[in-house]
Design a protein around this motif. Sequence first.
Motif, PDB file in Angstrom:
ATOM      1  N   GLN A 183      33.342  -3.291  -9.444  1.00 50.44           N
ATOM      2  CA  GLN A 183      33.264  -3.869  -8.104  1.00 50.44           C
ATOM      3  C   GLN A 183      34.145  -5.112  -8.001  1.00 50.44           C
ATOM      4  O   GLN A 183      34.856  -5.301  -7.007  1.00 50.44           O
ATOM      5  CB  GLN A 183      31.816  -4.225  -7.750  1.00 50.44           C
ATOM      6  CG  GLN A 183      31.645  -4.883  -6.393  1.00 50.44           C
ATOM      7  CD  GLN A 183      32.102  -4.012  -5.231  1.00 50.44           C
ATOM      8  OE1 GLN A 183      32.162  -2.785  -5.336  1.00 50.44           O
ATOM      9  NE2 GLN A 183      32.426  -4.645  -4.103  1.00 50.44           N
ATOM     10  N   GLY A 184      34.131  -5.960  -9.011  1.00 46.42           N
ATOM     11  CA  GLY A 184      34.982  -7.143  -8.997  1.00 46.42           C
ATOM     12  C   GLY A 184      36.453  -6.784  -8.953  1.00 46.42           C
ATOM     13  O   GLY A 184      37.244  -7.398  -8.213  1.00 46.42           O
ATOM     14  N   LEU A 185      36.841  -5.761  -9.741  1.00 50.19           N
ATOM     15  CA  LEU A 185      38.229  -5.323  -9.748  1.00 50.19           C
ATOM     16  C   LEU A 185      38.618  -4.750  -8.388  1.00 50.19           C
ATOM     17  O   LEU A 185      39.718  -5.009  -7.874  1.00 50.19           O
ATOM     18  CB  LEU A 185      38.440  -4.282 -10.850  1.00 50.19           C
ATOM     19  CG  LEU A 185      39.831  -3.680 -10.973  1.00 50.19           C
ATOM     20  CD1 LEU A 185      40.884  -4.757 -11.246  1.00 50.19           C
ATOM     21  CD2 LEU A 185      39.855  -2.626 -12.091  1.00 50.19           C
ATOM     22  N   ALA A 186      37.718  -3.956  -7.783  1.00 49.45           N
ATOM     23  CA  ALA A 186      38.001  -3.386  -6.464  1.00 49.45           C
ATOM     24  C   ALA A 186      38.236  -4.487  -5.434  1.00 49.45           C
ATOM     25  O   ALA A 186      39.193  -4.436  -4.647  1.00 49.45           O
ATOM     26  CB  ALA A 186      36.843  -2.490  -6.023  1.00 49.45           C
ATOM     27  N   THR A 278      34.511   6.575 -10.716  1.00 53.17           N
ATOM     28  CA  THR A 278      33.781   5.360 -10.340  1.00 53.17           C
ATOM     29  C   THR A 278      34.694   4.259  -9.800  1.00 53.17           C
ATOM     30  O   THR A 278      34.235   3.363  -9.089  1.00 53.17           O
ATOM     31  CB  THR A 278      32.999   4.816 -11.547  1.00 53.17           C
ATOM     32  OG1 THR A 278      33.877   4.716 -12.679  1.00 53.17           O
ATOM     33  CG2 THR A 278      31.840   5.724 -11.908  1.00 53.17           C
ATOM     34  N   SER A 279      35.970   4.313 -10.113  1.00 56.82           N
ATOM     35  CA  SER A 279      36.911   3.319  -9.591  1.00 56.82           C
ATOM     36  C   SER A 279      37.083   3.406  -8.082  1.00 56.82           C
ATOM     37  O   SER A 279      37.681   2.527  -7.456  1.00 56.82           O
ATOM     38  CB  SER A 279      38.270   3.477 -10.271  1.00 56.82           C
ATOM     39  OG  SER A 279      38.798   4.766 -10.057  1.00 56.82           O
ATOM     40  N   SER A 280      36.511   4.449  -7.457  1.00 58.26           N
ATOM     41  CA  SER A 280      36.638   4.652  -6.018  1.00 58.26           C
ATOM     42  C   SER A 280      35.861   3.631  -5.200  1.00 58.26           C
ATOM     43  O   SER A 280      35.885   3.684  -3.969  1.00 58.26           O
ATOM     44  CB  SER A 280      36.163   6.066  -5.646  1.00 58.26           C
ATOM     45  OG  SER A 280      34.815   6.267  -6.049  1.00 58.26           O
ATOM     46  N   LEU A 281      35.200   2.680  -5.836  1.00 56.52           N
ATOM     47  CA  LEU A 281      34.554   1.607  -5.086  1.00 56.52           C
ATOM     48  C   LEU A 281      35.514   0.917  -4.128  1.00 56.52           C
ATOM     49  O   LEU A 281      35.116   0.426  -3.071  1.00 56.52           O
ATOM     50  CB  LEU A 281      33.959   0.570  -6.045  1.00 56.52           C
ATOM     51  CG  LEU A 281      32.588   0.877  -6.663  1.00 56.52           C
ATOM     52  CD1 LEU A 281      32.221  -0.199  -7.667  1.00 56.52           C
ATOM     53  CD2 LEU A 281      31.512   1.012  -5.599  1.00 56.52           C
ATOM     54  N   ILE A 282      36.791   0.885  -4.490  1.00 61.01           N
ATOM     55  CA  ILE A 282      37.770   0.226  -3.621  1.00 61.01           C
ATOM     56  C   ILE A 282      37.927   0.945  -2.289  1.00 61.01           C
ATOM     57  O   ILE A 282      38.265   0.329  -1.271  1.00 61.01           O
ATOM     58  CB  ILE A 282      39.137   0.106  -4.339  1.00 61.01           C
ATOM     59  CG1 ILE A 282      40.046  -0.891  -3.610  1.00 61.01           C
ATOM     60  CG2 ILE A 282      39.801   1.470  -4.495  1.00 61.01           C
ATOM     61  CD1 ILE A 282      41.318  -1.221  -4.378  1.00 61.01           C
TER      62      ILE A 282
END
Length: 289
Positions: A183-186, A278-282
Amino acid sequence: MAKIAFLGLGVMGFPMAGHLAAAGHEVTVYNRTAAKAGSWVARHGGRAAATPREAAAGQAFVFACVGNDDDLRAVTLGAEGAFAGMADGALFVDHTTASAIVARELAAAAGGRFGVLDAPVSGGQAGAEAGRLTVMVGGGAADFERARPVIGAYGANISHIGPAGAGQLAKMVNQICIAGVVQGLAEGLAFAQAAGLDPAAVIGAISKGAAQSWQMENRWKAMVAGEFEFGFAVDWMRKDLGICLEQAKETGARLPVTALVDQFYADVQAMGGRRWDTSSLIARLGPTK
């Protein structure tokens, strides 16, 4: 070399069982969809069994990697479950990401007749295929030492955490940490784009400092490109975070960020991203400038 049964040939179990066969072990496989077991045998040799009990009969080790607590109970307990076929002194090793409750339940069900280890893994499909998984193990120390060289066929980092259930609890810590980092990275990448910065230049600068993470190194490009058709699915992550949040209720631990990110993943599911990485939070942060 050992006689081994492997139950569950999904995106993780299929390559993990393959590494055991490549290491020279005699492997019998079981999968709920029999065709998948047939495909595995065609590629790796060995034998396919019709039931978990049949697969486990006469084996020194029985490994499992299935979906959730109920799936795990289905392949272990009951008249056709693996426990009904396991020999005295054998060892059951579970790589499913499940609850600590079911891990302790299975250890109790063995009744000391055979060993039980809960050994969830981290590293995803890529780690399974490369044989470079991290394995967190709960159960008896002697059972761990017995299993470690066999697990080494696909495990690069294998740690004994504590008694039954401790491996699953460690995996929960792993998923809690990942949720916050992604989430922080997104948010960071979305902010960089909105501010008109070159994401590659920003990542090149900050990835050598305190912000560095595996997620940053391996996922930033796909996140910026909006490419999520790979990797660890959002559905799986929500299952895992649900386990974490239930465990937190029992222990009194507070997981406010984890609970929030879990709801963010629910938003991604509603967007049609159930199988996205899961990286799709962005994606839920909307278009940037």
